[in-house]
Write an enzyme that holds these catalytic residues in place. Sequence first.
Site, PDB file in Angstrom:
ATOM      1  CE1 TYR A   1       3.842  32.282 -26.093  1.00  0.00           C
ATOM      2  CE2 TYR A   1       2.619  32.852 -28.072  1.00  0.00           C
ATOM      3  CZ  TYR A   1       2.868  33.032 -26.732  1.00  0.00           C
ATOM      4  OH  TYR A   1       2.149  33.962 -26.017  1.00  0.00           O
TER       5      TYR A   1
ATOM      6  CG  HIS B   1       7.785  38.664 -30.685  1.00  0.00           C
ATOM      7  ND1 HIS B   1       6.959  37.978 -29.821  1.00  0.00           N
ATOM      8  CD2 HIS B   1       7.220  38.533 -31.907  1.00  0.00           C
ATOM      9  CE1 HIS B   1       5.939  37.463 -30.490  1.00  0.00           C
ATOM     10  NE2 HIS B   1       6.070  37.786 -31.754  1.00  0.00           N
TER      11      HIS B   1
ATOM     12  CE1 TYR C   1      -2.684  31.224 -23.909  1.00  0.00           C
ATOM     13  CE2 TYR C   1      -0.893  32.769 -23.566  1.00  0.00           C
ATOM     14  CZ  TYR C   1      -1.878  32.236 -24.377  1.00  0.00           C
ATOM     15  OH  TYR C   1      -2.053  32.708 -25.657  1.00  0.00           O
ATOM     16  NE  ARG C   2       0.325  29.982 -27.836  1.00  0.00           N
ATOM     17  CZ  ARG C   2      -0.460  30.623 -28.695  1.00  0.00           C
ATOM     18  NH1 ARG C   2      -1.251  31.587 -28.258  1.00  0.00           N
ATOM     19  NH2 ARG C   2      -0.469  30.312 -29.967  1.00  0.00           N
TER      20      ARG C   2
ATOM     21  CG  ASP D   1      -3.633  40.528 -32.211  1.00  0.00           C
ATOM     22  OD1 ASP D   1      -4.553  41.318 -32.497  1.00  0.00           O
ATOM     23  OD2 ASP D   1      -3.179  40.413 -31.065  1.00  0.00           O
TER      24      ASP D   1
END
Length: 536
Positions: A94, A397, A478-479, A153
């Site tokens: 992100y 990613h 959501y993000r 995680d």
Amino acid sequence: MTSTDDRPDTAAHTSGDLETALARWREALGPEHVITDDESLADFADPYAPASFGYRAKVVVQPGSVEDVQAVVRIASETGVPIWTSSQGRNYGYGGSAPLDPDTVVVNLRRMNRVLEINEELAYVVVEPGVSFRELYDAVQASGKKLWVDVPDLSWGSVVGNTLEHGNGFTLYYDHAAAECGMEVVLADGSVVRTGTGAMSGSKTWHLSKRGFGPRTDSLFMQSNMGIVTKMGVWVMPQPDAYKDCQIKVRRDSDLEALVEAFRPFLVDGTVGNCPILFPALTALPNGLPRSAVWDKKSSVPRELAEGMMWEAARIGAWNIRFALYGDRQTVERDFERISAAFASIPDAEVTGNTIDPAEAKLDSPALADQKSRVMAGVPDLSMLQVLNWHGTNGGHISFASTVPLKGEDVRNIVELVSTREAEHGIDYTVGIMLYQRFAIHVALMLYNVGNEPQVKEVYELYRDLVVEAAEMGYGEYRAHPAFMDLVAEQFDHNDHSHMAMVEKIKDALDPAGILAPGKQGIWPARLRTAEKQAK
């Protein structure tokens, strides 16, 4: 196709006097805490974006106290230099620490790394924003108190930062935004406010009661640019009497809807209180294997191939759910029997469980067999980083994360949308679907080789298309990475974007100079709002 970089002209963002700000920050913080050299700045770039994309900072300042943060903010306001806050800056997938605009100065809070309180009796902690999940875990272990810290995680990120971005973990306190209780915040004018009952001097319930008197304002500082959080109370989980690590596997892709429908009642009624993860066989493939060892074609890895390989190698089903049960031993076993019985109607479904002594739930414990058994016990882990080797040693990613109702039909809809569109571009469908009590978050890891710029651009462009296509189906993100914040915000369009209009009024009231993280979450200050819309 939309460009991978549709940000407004950076000159509009940086009209302030940067040289004056730098001189004053060096005086206030010490020159060693104002970073401008390329080698040090590399740690604050988005490591999963090619350098040409521009997601990197040109200046980083690192305050070490609340007073330092106040000084940083006041200097920014007085000189007109915009700032972008990161806690640890490990929000990879992100954007990490990288600001939306490379000319925005990053305020990184790693130096503010104190665990201020660990309260066993009432099961909460108080931390500064530089405290990582691993550091909090270590502090709790050193204290000898029987508390479990909820971890995501990857445990290298900030407890505060992850909470502010609506992150999640896997114990009973998995919803980090919901586990927050009581913040201290520095506003754009340098003033300090405390939320909830912390607004009362001498309050004894600041980190116990989420509601004070009047509106609850904590959420104003989550996924926003309204202030800088410098302290936070977080509820944590008392060590349970029993912990059972459980799995459900179905052999056929066509059983996905039945799997979700059979499992949902146990989430809604609270039998399963943690955050289970639903995933297909292909998601397990990158854990330790390079793509070249599995599939040497440009097309995406066939679902049937992944299912066959993972069943033979590790008895991983076409679809799988990992979840946990906690509590007294008799209740845990009774709940496990009830859940097992609910899947008897799905042919070849398997429900298994491993009972683990909670006292053994520690780092390097052989009782915790894999990554999920560790994080569901609040034990830090970094092993999921190996998925980045799927495309070689320079892997990266972005995460496409949509919220959908916890219904088999809706889960299937988002699975089909993303997997089909990814297959059109030769992108492998690796996903973890986080199961909340009434909805799910479909987090697709869109993996690529950072050094392959055309591949990264293709992923970014597909991401943009998916944001719109998912929204048309009623599923919002959501993000988001800074590259997509405006686009995601645009999808929340009810009544001509009336919610954003309300948020902009709050932004202008709290930050009239518009210096706090311009454009974060699509929230622009008044001085840039018109230019930003024209640029789009």
